[in-house]
Design a protein around this motif. Sequence first.
Motif, PDB file in Angstrom:
ATOM      1  N   SER A 206       0.871  -1.386   0.217  1.00 16.57           N
ATOM      2  CA  SER A 206      -0.358  -0.078  -0.291  1.00 16.57           C
ATOM      3  C   SER A 206       0.787   1.028   0.341  1.00 16.57           C
ATOM      4  O   SER A 206       0.584   2.452  -0.109  1.00 16.57           O
ATOM      5  CB  SER A 206      -0.881  -0.200   1.564  1.00 16.57           C
ATOM      6  OG  SER A 206      -1.926  -1.084   0.782  1.00 16.57           O
ATOM      7  N   ALA A 207       1.520   0.966   1.076  1.00 19.14           N
ATOM      8  CA  ALA A 207       3.620   2.400   0.336  1.00 19.14           C
ATOM      9  C   ALA A 207       3.879   2.626  -0.649  1.00 19.14           C
ATOM     10  O   ALA A 207       4.229   3.331  -0.554  1.00 19.14           O
ATOM     11  CB  ALA A 207       4.095   2.181   1.447  1.00 19.14           C
ATOM     12  N   GLY A 208       3.566   1.597  -1.813  1.00 18.51           N
ATOM     13  CA  GLY A 208       4.082   1.895  -3.181  1.00 18.51           C
ATOM     14  C   GLY A 208       5.469   1.129  -3.514  1.00 18.51           C
ATOM     15  O   GLY A 208       5.921   1.694  -4.489  1.00 18.51           O
ATOM     16  N   ALA A 209       6.146   0.580  -2.185  1.00 20.51           N
ATOM     17  CA  ALA A 209       7.090  -0.537  -2.310  1.00 20.51           C
ATOM     18  C   ALA A 209       6.789  -1.242  -3.738  1.00 20.51           C
ATOM     19  O   ALA A 209       5.758  -2.274  -3.457  1.00 20.51           O
ATOM     20  CB  ALA A 209       7.574  -0.529  -0.885  1.00 20.51           C
ATOM     21  N   ASN A 210       8.211  -1.416  -4.132  1.00 20.43           N
ATOM     22  CA  ASN A 210       7.586  -2.912  -4.442  1.00 20.43           C
ATOM     23  C   ASN A 210       8.524  -4.444  -3.861  1.00 20.43           C
ATOM     24  O   ASN A 210       8.901  -5.687  -5.230  1.00 20.43           O
ATOM     25  CB  ASN A 210       8.807  -2.940  -6.059  1.00 20.43           C
ATOM     26  CG  ASN A 210      10.214  -2.573  -6.019  1.00 20.43           C
ATOM     27  OD1 ASN A 210      10.469  -2.356  -4.309  1.00 20.43           O
ATOM     28  ND2 ASN A 210      11.178  -2.599  -6.903  1.00 20.43           N
ATOM     29  N   GLY A 211       8.897  -4.203  -2.577  1.00 24.44           N
ATOM     30  CA  GLY A 211       8.825  -5.282  -2.293  1.00 24.44           C
ATOM     31  C   GLY A 211       9.675  -4.728  -0.855  1.00 24.44           C
ATOM     32  O   GLY A 211       9.411  -3.990  -0.625  1.00 24.44           O
ATOM     33  N   PHE A 212      10.133  -5.694  -0.034  1.00 28.52           N
ATOM     34  CA  PHE A 212      10.782  -5.680   1.169  1.00 28.52           C
ATOM     35  C   PHE A 212      11.802  -6.748   1.225  1.00 28.52           C
ATOM     36  O   PHE A 212      12.395  -7.447  -0.053  1.00 28.52           O
ATOM     37  CB  PHE A 212      10.048  -6.494   2.323  1.00 28.52           C
ATOM     38  CG  PHE A 212       9.951  -7.764   1.645  1.00 28.52           C
ATOM     39  CD1 PHE A 212       9.933  -8.957   2.121  1.00 28.52           C
ATOM     40  CD2 PHE A 212       8.247  -8.200   1.399  1.00 28.52           C
ATOM     41  CE1 PHE A 212       9.593 -10.442   2.143  1.00 28.52           C
ATOM     42  CE2 PHE A 212       7.917  -9.294   1.036  1.00 28.52           C
ATOM     43  CZ  PHE A 212       8.368 -10.809   1.588  1.00 28.52           C
ATOM     44  N   GLU A 213      12.561  -6.283   2.319  1.00 32.86           N
ATOM     45  CA  GLU A 213      14.623  -7.382   2.404  1.00 32.86           C
ATOM     46  C   GLU A 213      13.940  -7.292   4.064  1.00 32.86           C
ATOM     47  O   GLU A 213      14.306  -6.392   5.068  1.00 32.86           O
ATOM     48  CB  GLU A 213      15.305  -6.260   1.446  1.00 32.86           C
ATOM     49  CG  GLU A 213      16.703  -6.866   2.075  1.00 32.86           C
ATOM     50  CD  GLU A 213      18.043  -6.057   1.001  1.00 32.86           C
ATOM     51  OE1 GLU A 213      18.439  -6.501   0.244  1.00 32.86           O
ATOM     52  OE2 GLU A 213      17.918  -4.904   1.590  1.00 32.86           O
ATOM     53  N   ILE A 214      14.629  -8.626   4.687  1.00 35.11           N
ATOM     54  CA  ILE A 214      14.378  -9.030   5.598  1.00 35.11           C
ATOM     55  C   ILE A 214      16.437  -8.990   6.178  1.00 35.11           C
ATOM     56  O   ILE A 214      16.680  -9.765   5.377  1.00 35.11           O
ATOM     57  CB  ILE A 214      13.964 -10.601   5.454  1.00 35.11           C
ATOM     58  CG1 ILE A 214      12.445 -10.570   5.353  1.00 35.11           C
ATOM     59  CG2 ILE A 214      13.650 -11.037   7.268  1.00 35.11           C
ATOM     60  CD1 ILE A 214      11.487 -11.874   4.848  1.00 35.11           C
ATOM     61  N   ASP A 215      16.140  -8.908   7.175  1.00 36.73           N
ATOM     62  CA  ASP A 215      17.407  -8.485   7.833  1.00 36.73           C
ATOM     63  C   ASP A 215      17.514  -9.737   8.543  1.00 36.73           C
ATOM     64  O   ASP A 215      16.917 -10.297   9.319  1.00 36.73           O
ATOM     65  CB  ASP A 215      17.827  -7.519   7.986  1.00 36.73           C
ATOM     66  CG  ASP A 215      18.197  -5.746   7.918  1.00 36.73           C
ATOM     67  OD1 ASP A 215      18.084  -6.474   6.308  1.00 36.73           O
ATOM     68  OD2 ASP A 215      18.651  -4.793   8.034  1.00 36.73           O
ATOM     69  N   LEU A 216      18.842 -10.271   8.282  1.00 34.39           N
ATOM     70  CA  LEU A 216      19.224 -11.518   9.153  1.00 34.39           C
ATOM     71  C   LEU A 216      20.674 -11.897   9.437  1.00 34.39           C
ATOM     72  O   LEU A 216      21.037 -11.344   8.937  1.00 34.39           O
ATOM     73  CB  LEU A 216      18.692 -13.128   8.521  1.00 34.39           C
ATOM     74  CG  LEU A 216      17.820 -12.892   7.656  1.00 34.39           C
ATOM     75  CD1 LEU A 216      18.080 -14.231   6.875  1.00 34.39           C
ATOM     76  CD2 LEU A 216      16.236 -13.635   8.769  1.00 34.39           C
ATOM     77  N   SER A 217      20.423 -11.909  10.896  1.00 29.43           N
ATOM     78  CA  SER A 217      22.142 -11.801  10.930  1.00 29.43           C
ATOM     79  C   SER A 217      22.584 -13.101  11.766  1.00 29.43           C
ATOM     80  O   SER A 217      21.579 -13.697  12.439  1.00 29.43           O
ATOM     81  CB  SER A 217      21.656 -10.957  12.322  1.00 29.43           C
ATOM     82  OG  SER A 217      21.370 -10.807  13.747  1.00 29.43           O
ATOM     83  N   GLY A 218      23.902 -13.352  11.995  1.00 30.65           N
ATOM     84  CA  GLY A 218      23.839 -15.360  13.149  1.00 30.65           C
ATOM     85  C   GLY A 218      24.720 -15.459  11.602  1.00 30.65           C
ATOM     86  O   GLY A 218      23.795 -15.621  10.309  1.00 30.65           O
ATOM     87  N   PRO A 219      24.928 -16.378  11.958  1.00 32.77           N
ATOM     88  CA  PRO A 219      25.723 -17.644  11.091  1.00 32.77           C
ATOM     89  C   PRO A 219      24.668 -19.078  10.252  1.00 32.77           C
ATOM     90  O   PRO A 219      24.607 -19.077   9.373  1.00 32.77           O
ATOM     91  CB  PRO A 219      26.523 -17.955  11.667  1.00 32.77           C
ATOM     92  CG  PRO A 219      26.519 -17.946  13.122  1.00 32.77           C
ATOM     93  CD  PRO A 219      25.928 -16.725  13.051  1.00 32.77           C
ATOM     94  N   ASN A 220      23.593 -18.276  11.327  1.00 32.62           N
ATOM     95  CA  ASN A 220      22.547 -19.594  10.672  1.00 32.62           C
ATOM     96  C   ASN A 220      21.549 -19.529   9.960  1.00 32.62           C
ATOM     97  O   ASN A 220      20.072 -19.313  10.526  1.00 32.62           O
ATOM     98  CB  ASN A 220      22.236 -20.376  11.959  1.00 32.62           C
ATOM     99  CG  ASN A 220      22.615 -20.586  13.344  1.00 32.62           C
ATOM    100  OD1 ASN A 220      24.225 -21.558  12.426  1.00 32.62           O
ATOM    101  ND2 ASN A 220      22.814 -20.530  14.385  1.00 32.62           N
ATOM    102  N   ILE A 221      21.879 -18.952   9.179  1.00 32.49           N
ATOM    103  CA  ILE A 221      21.081 -18.317   8.097  1.00 32.49           C
ATOM    104  C   ILE A 221      20.079 -19.539   7.493  1.00 32.49           C
ATOM    105  O   ILE A 221      19.171 -18.864   6.934  1.00 32.49           O
ATOM    106  CB  ILE A 221      21.960 -17.994   6.806  1.00 32.49           C
ATOM    107  CG1 ILE A 221      22.830 -18.632   5.854  1.00 32.49           C
ATOM    108  CG2 ILE A 221      22.240 -16.389   6.843  1.00 32.49           C
ATOM    109  CD1 ILE A 221      23.259 -18.449   4.449  1.00 32.49           C
ATOM    110  N   ASP A 222      20.601 -20.673   7.303  1.00 30.13           N
ATOM    111  CA  ASP A 222      19.479 -21.757   6.817  1.00 30.13           C
ATOM    112  C   ASP A 222      18.366 -22.314   8.078  1.00 30.13           C
ATOM    113  O   ASP A 222      17.772 -23.612   7.960  1.00 30.13           O
ATOM    114  CB  ASP A 222      20.563 -23.096   6.049  1.00 30.13           C
ATOM    115  CG  ASP A 222      21.232 -24.034   7.367  1.00 30.13           C
ATOM    116  OD1 ASP A 222      21.439 -22.592   8.540  1.00 30.13           O
ATOM    117  OD2 ASP A 222      21.985 -24.294   7.037  1.00 30.13           O
ATOM    118  N   ALA A 223      18.692 -21.768   9.127  1.00 28.05           N
ATOM    119  CA  ALA A 223      17.577 -21.907   9.996  1.00 28.05           C
ATOM    120  C   ALA A 223      16.236 -20.896  10.367  1.00 28.05           C
ATOM    121  O   ALA A 223      15.228 -21.790  11.436  1.00 28.05           O
ATOM    122  CB  ALA A 223      18.645 -21.905  11.516  1.00 28.05           C
TER     123      ALA A 223
END
Length: 239
Positions: A206-223
């Motif tokens: 609704s804000a007119g954005a074409n999407g989002f980006e989720i911030d992930l920290s830490g080494p366990n990105i597959d969890a």
Amino acid sequence: EFRRVLFRSKLATTASEPGLAVRGVRVLPTDGDLTAPGFYGLDKWTKFMQMLARNRVNRVTLVLPVNRLEPDRIRVISQMANDHGVDFMLGIRGPLERSLYTQLRRLLDECVRVRGVQLEVGREPAEFYRTVVIPAIREAGRRVILDLHGGEARQDVLRVAIAAGIGLETTARSASGALEQPFHMTVQAQSVPAGDVSARVAGIGSAGANGFEIDLSGPNIDAYESVYESWGRLGYDNH
């Protein structure tokens, strides 16, 4: 009667488009994460890319310090992303110096699956982007997106990039802050309760954005498959 209906009916061709074009995750490893055994393991990254693709996340940004831009590793990971239908963006954190031109030229020549470069806009003058960053991207010989993370706070930098006529995106809170350029929003997804994700995704659109980006920290990105599943699928289905 049922067979007559089937016989007389014609199948209609339908096309489905995602609600939000950018459904991304932003991986922010620390210096310690980067030196930990297994961070660049092929099994780890294969599982990660498979999870992203399965859950309709179509962009991954790996943010590295400027002194850890290793073409051999970036080439492998970006190719792996491409093989799974995920766009790979290279994020670079500073401090940024004029030597970045040479580094970017080498990286973009050797790592042809890198779809874009994301820079955290800091105190560098707009002239730095005009004479260092933009020429390196333009000379890649293919379309490379410049993603100005935090560009909303630096309208002077945005204007320089717009004038250059390159592929441009930015992180902004509103369409006005993006100066009519494509923009997406950064989300601390792990702080959003599961029951609130649908409303948050709808608000982004609704804000007119074409999407989002989720911030992930830490080494366990597959969890974090539950995070990828809720955000990726809802972002795709949001209409």
